[in-house]
Design an enzyme around this catalytic site. Structure first.
Site, mmCIF file in Angstrom:
data_model
loop_
_atom_site.group_PDB
_atom_site.id
_atom_site.type_symbol
_atom_site.label_atom_id
_atom_site.label_comp_id
_atom_site.label_asym_id
_atom_site.label_seq_id
_atom_site.Cartn_x
_atom_site.Cartn_y
_atom_site.Cartn_z
ATOM 1 N N GLY A 133 0.815 -1.214 0.000
ATOM 2 C CA GLY A 133 0.000 0.000 0.000
ATOM 3 C C GLY A 133 0.839 1.250 0.000
ATOM 4 O O GLY A 133 1.680 1.468 -0.874
ATOM 5 N N GLU A 182 1.599 1.670 11.559
ATOM 6 C CA GLU A 182 0.495 0.783 11.184
ATOM 7 C C GLU A 182 -0.415 0.436 12.372
ATOM 8 O O GLU A 182 -1.354 -0.342 12.223
ATOM 9 C CB GLU A 182 1.042 -0.498 10.534
HETATM 10 N N1 PCA Z 1 0.805 0.496 4.531
HETATM 11 C C1 PCA Z 1 1.294 -0.844 4.631
HETATM 12 C C2 PCA Z 1 0.079 -1.618 5.012
HETATM 13 C C3 PCA Z 1 -1.057 -0.852 4.431
HETATM 14 C C4 PCA Z 1 -0.485 0.474 4.110
HETATM 15 O O1 PCA Z 1 -0.994 1.365 3.474
HETATM 16 C C5 PCA Z 1 1.867 -1.306 3.313
HETATM 17 O O2 PCA Z 1 2.075 -0.489 2.404
HETATM 18 O O3 PCA Z 1 2.122 -2.507 3.165
#
Ligand code: PCA
Length: 122
Positions: free
Chosen positions: A8, A75
């Protein structure tokens, strides 16, 4: 060091890419089938999805301990937003099958959230 699968905002070009400054990009990767993404607005959440046949596309990074602690904060692992745990990758992968790979699984309810499938567009 931990091998992390990101899918993400942590991907190259993503809004949280700066959190991976100084870490090593290992390559693009895809999970095994059985996982999918939901949109939570400005970021996605990965969850198990038994009917999925495609998997989720993302990137593998080698992450040091200090960076990983910051990522866990970002997170919200202590608040139960995401849980960091191992995930299987599809072959061919940028690392061997015996290297454990971790990712952030989304933990909160998905009612009303759209399922967006295998890719979070950057
Ligand atoms: N950041 C983490 C988990 C979801 C997000 O937006 C990622 O990029 O894996």
């Amino acid at each position: 060091m931990t091998t992390l699968f990101v899918y993400g905002t942590l991907k190259r070009g993503g809004s949280n890419q700066a959190f991976l400054a100084g870490q090593r990009f290992l390559g693009e990767a895809r999970t095994s089938p059985g996982f999918t993404l939901f949109s939570l607005g400005a970021y996605p959440g990965l969850v198990p999805s038994p009917d999925d046949r495609v998997g989720v596309t993302g990137e593998l990074w080698s992450i040091d301990e200090a960076c990983l602690a910051h990522l866990d904060e970002l997170e919200g692992t202590a608040e139960g937003l995401y849980h960091r745990a191992s995930i299987p990758l599809a072959e061919p992968a940028p690392v061997t099958a015996d290297t454990p790979v971790e990712t952030y699984f989304y933990l909160r309810p998905l009612v009303g959230r759209p399922c967006i499938g295998s890719i979070w567009p950057i």
